[in-house]
Design an enzyme around this catalytic site. Structure first.
Site, PDB file in Angstrom:
ATOM      1  N   TYR A  40       0.844  -1.207   0.000  1.00 37.53           N
ATOM      2  CA  TYR A  40       0.000   0.000   0.000  1.00 37.53           C
ATOM      3  C   TYR A  40       0.880   1.258   0.000  1.00 37.53           C
ATOM      4  O   TYR A  40       0.650   2.203  -0.763  1.00 37.53           O
ATOM      5  CB  TYR A  40      -0.887  -0.064   1.234  1.00 37.53           C
ATOM      6  CG  TYR A  40      -1.880   1.050   1.410  1.00 37.53           C
ATOM      7  CD1 TYR A  40      -3.051   1.090   0.665  1.00 37.53           C
ATOM      8  CD2 TYR A  40      -1.673   2.041   2.366  1.00 37.53           C
ATOM      9  CE1 TYR A  40      -3.990   2.100   0.854  1.00 37.53           C
ATOM     10  CE2 TYR A  40      -2.591   3.044   2.572  1.00 37.53           C
ATOM     11  CZ  TYR A  40      -3.752   3.072   1.816  1.00 37.53           C
ATOM     12  OH  TYR A  40      -4.679   4.082   2.015  1.00 37.53           O
ATOM     13  N   LYS A  56       0.990   4.015  -2.895  1.00 39.34           N
ATOM     14  CA  LYS A  56       0.547   5.379  -2.572  1.00 39.34           C
ATOM     15  C   LYS A  56       1.654   6.396  -2.835  1.00 39.34           C
ATOM     16  O   LYS A  56       1.370   7.547  -3.181  1.00 39.34           O
ATOM     17  CB  LYS A  56       0.093   5.455  -1.115  1.00 39.34           C
ATOM     18  CG  LYS A  56      -1.225   4.761  -0.851  1.00 39.34           C
ATOM     19  CD  LYS A  56      -2.322   5.312  -1.723  1.00 39.34           C
ATOM     20  CE  LYS A  56      -3.722   5.129  -1.173  1.00 39.34           C
ATOM     21  NZ  LYS A  56      -4.741   5.546  -2.161  1.00 39.34           N
TER      22      LYS A  56
HETATM   23  N1  LIG Z   1      -9.968   6.306   5.264  1.00 38.90           N
HETATM   24  C1  LIG Z   1      -8.729   6.694   5.541  1.00 38.90           C
HETATM   25  O1  LIG Z   1      -8.399   7.058   6.693  1.00 38.90           O
HETATM   26  C2  LIG Z   1      -7.712   6.745   4.461  1.00 38.90           C
HETATM   27  C3  LIG Z   1      -6.387   7.089   4.796  1.00 38.90           C
HETATM   28  C4  LIG Z   1      -5.448   7.200   3.796  1.00 38.90           C
HETATM   29  C5  LIG Z   1      -5.821   6.959   2.485  1.00 38.90           C
HETATM   30  N2  LIG Z   1      -7.100   6.584   2.194  1.00 38.90           N
HETATM   31  C6  LIG Z   1      -7.433   6.349   0.801  1.00 38.90           C
HETATM   32  O2  LIG Z   1      -8.636   7.015   0.487  1.00 38.90           O
HETATM   33  C7  LIG Z   1      -9.304   6.327  -0.571  1.00 38.90           C
HETATM   34  C8  LIG Z   1     -10.746   6.064  -0.170  1.00 38.90           C
HETATM   35  O3  LIG Z   1     -10.752   5.139   0.905  1.00 38.90           O
HETATM   36  P1  LIG Z   1     -11.968   4.990   1.931  1.00 38.90           P
HETATM   37  O4  LIG Z   1     -11.383   5.069   3.279  1.00 38.90           O
HETATM   38  O5  LIG Z   1     -13.090   5.872   1.556  1.00 38.90           O
HETATM   39  O6  LIG Z   1     -12.317   3.461   1.699  1.00 38.90           O
HETATM   40  P2  LIG Z   1     -13.652   2.744   1.178  1.00 38.90           P
HETATM   41  O7  LIG Z   1     -13.359   1.291   1.245  1.00 38.90           O
HETATM   42  O8  LIG Z   1     -14.847   3.265   1.892  1.00 38.90           O
HETATM   43  O9  LIG Z   1     -13.755   3.227  -0.331  1.00 38.90           O
HETATM   44  C9  LIG Z   1     -12.981   2.707  -1.351  1.00 38.90           C
HETATM   45  C10 LIG Z   1     -13.894   2.404  -2.511  1.00 38.90           C
HETATM   46  O10 LIG Z   1     -13.109   1.996  -3.635  1.00 38.90           O
HETATM   47  C11 LIG Z   1     -13.850   1.007  -4.312  1.00 38.90           C
HETATM   48  N3  LIG Z   1     -12.992   0.182  -5.165  1.00 38.90           N
HETATM   49  C12 LIG Z   1     -12.121  -0.778  -4.789  1.00 38.90           C
HETATM   50  N4  LIG Z   1     -11.567  -1.356  -5.874  1.00 38.90           N
HETATM   51  C13 LIG Z   1     -12.072  -0.730  -6.957  1.00 38.90           C
HETATM   52  C14 LIG Z   1     -11.890  -0.873  -8.341  1.00 38.90           C
HETATM   53  N5  LIG Z   1     -11.052  -1.795  -8.843  1.00 38.90           N
HETATM   54  N6  LIG Z   1     -12.593  -0.058  -9.192  1.00 38.90           N
HETATM   55  C15 LIG Z   1     -13.443   0.872  -8.702  1.00 38.90           C
HETATM   56  N7  LIG Z   1     -13.675   1.044  -7.370  1.00 38.90           N
HETATM   57  C16 LIG Z   1     -13.000   0.247  -6.516  1.00 38.90           C
HETATM   58  C17 LIG Z   1     -14.488   0.179  -3.191  1.00 38.90           C
HETATM   59  O11 LIG Z   1     -15.580  -0.594  -3.671  1.00 38.90           O
HETATM   60  C18 LIG Z   1     -14.877   1.263  -2.195  1.00 38.90           C
HETATM   61  O12 LIG Z   1     -16.208   1.697  -2.369  1.00 38.90           O
HETATM   62  C19 LIG Z   1      -8.484   5.064  -0.828  1.00 38.90           C
HETATM   63  O13 LIG Z   1      -7.619   5.294  -1.911  1.00 38.90           O
HETATM   64  C20 LIG Z   1      -7.696   4.894   0.450  1.00 38.90           C
HETATM   65  O14 LIG Z   1      -6.516   4.169   0.245  1.00 38.90           O
HETATM   66  C21 LIG Z   1      -8.044   6.468   3.143  1.00 38.90           C
END
Ligand SMILES: NC(=O)c1ccc[n+]([C@@H]2O[C@H](COP(=O)([O-])OP(=O)(O)OC[C@H]3O[C@@H](n4cnc5c(N)ncnc54)[C@H](O)[C@@H]3O)[C@@H](O)[C@H]2O)c1
Length: 300
Positions: A162, A166
């Site tokens: 990851y 990233k």
């Molecule tokens: N939540 C956090 O604290 C956090 C921290 C750092 C980074 N992020 C990043 O933020 C972004 C959103 O994460 P989140 O926390 O909302 O998670 P989440 O799991 O709620 O949302 C991620 C979404 O991506 C979709 N997805 C996965 N594979 C896919 C694909 N191949 N094609 C299309 N859609 C796909 C999933 O179905 C899901 O709805 C991600 O990139 C995550 O790595 C989140």
């Protein structure tokens, strides 16, 4: 509201839930037509999560289209961009947000976990952003946002795949900022933290504070006409917004006539590491500017 997306079209990947859903709702509330992308298994009963977000946007008077292509194939990326252009006629904003985690300590990380995470975060950003970038160049306008992570920028146990994916996005954003500059295209990254299904139960005391909408405020700014920043990284979490950057220390210069050895490096390692007077290069040539200055000085 001064930031407005009237007549603009945005794509938000992985927008059926979590952060992407929040970004899509806020962009639509400010007038953007939004392609809400997320996976959907047709075997599941009921509407997809992306369609649920679209219904929400439409019920609030906005314009949106659900798309269920996977970001992790070139065909999927092209189809997502084509959905925006086909339905709404252009593409102004791409928010690369879709993501998964497959954590495990490095020594035991299965190949499948390495490939799938690189595919969904890093390769996908190429697949979705490249066709969008081509359209943006034709339009002479575009705003691209990548979703990086503190896990990559600063490191986190058990997230080698990851973190690498990233941080790869940062390199991509740096180059798109340079290549897009003359076409009115800005490319920036956010490092968010928010309570979503991805980190359920992991946020402890901060859970209540980490509202996804607080991340969307930064994302929507970076997606706007008003944003002039490019090649930047912003941390956004719980209402605190901060810039993250790669700095270059003043360092230690051995002189052109010297051939420093490893022992000389050892002797000067504190100077090399000292943060006072660091600079933030805007591209690779500015990294060597100082050496050029030394050269000009040496040549008199
Ligand atoms: N939540 C956090 O604290 C956090 C921290 C750092 C980074 N992020 C990043 O933020 C972004 C959103 O994460 P989140 O926390 O909302 O998670 P989440 O799991 O709620 O949302 C991620 C979404 O991506 C979709 N997805 C996965 N594979 C896919 C694909 N191949 N094609 C299309 N859609 C796909 C999933 O179905 C899901 O709805 C991600 O990139 C995550 O790595 C989140």
């Amino acid at each position: 509201m001064s930031i407005d997306f009237s007549d603009q079209v945005a794509v938000v990947t992985g927008a059926g839930t979590g952060l992407g859903r929040s970004h899509a709702l806020e962009l639509a509330a400010r007038g953007a037509a939004v392609v809400v992308n997320d996976l959907h298994n047709p075997a599941n009963d009921g509407p997809s999560s992306a369609q649920g977000v679209v219904d929400e946007i439409v019920s609030l008077g906005g314009a949106a289209l659900a798309n269920h292509d996977s970001v992790s194939t070139p065909e999927g990326g092209a189809a997502i961009v084509e959905a925006a252009v086909g339905e709404f006629g252009r593409i102004d904003v791409v928010i690369n947000n879709a993501g998964i985690v497959r954590d495990g300590s490095f020594a035991k990380l299965p190949l499948e976990s390495i490939h799938s995470v690189l595919d969904v975060h890093l390769r996908a950003a190429f697949y979705v952003t490249q066709p969008a970038f081509v359209k943006m160049k034709e339009q002479n306008y575009g705003r691209i946002v990548f979703t990086t992570s503190g896990a990559g920028l600063f490191g986190n146990f058990g997230q080698a795949n990851y973190a690498a994916a990233k941080t790869g996005l940062i390199g991509l954003a740096n180059v798109l900022a340079i290549e897009g500059a003359r076409y009115g295209i800005c490319a920036n990254s956010i490092a968010p933290a928010a309570r979503t299904q991805m980190n359920e139960g992991l946020l402890g005391d901060l859970t209540d504070a980490l509202d996804p909408e607080l991340v969307s405020s930064m994302v929507v700014f970076l997606a706007s006409r008003e944003c002039e920043a490019t090649g930047e990284i912003y941390s956004a979490m719980g209402g605190r917004y901060a810039r993250v950057f790669t700095g270059l220390t003043t360092g230690w210069f051995a002189g052109f006539d010297n051939r420093p050895t490893a022992d000389d490096v050892l002797a000067n390692i504190d100077h090399i590491n000292a943060e006072a007077g660091y600079r933030v290069p805007t591209d690779v040539t500015t990294e060597v500017d100082e050496l050029n200055a030394y050269l000009r000085e040496a040549q008199g």
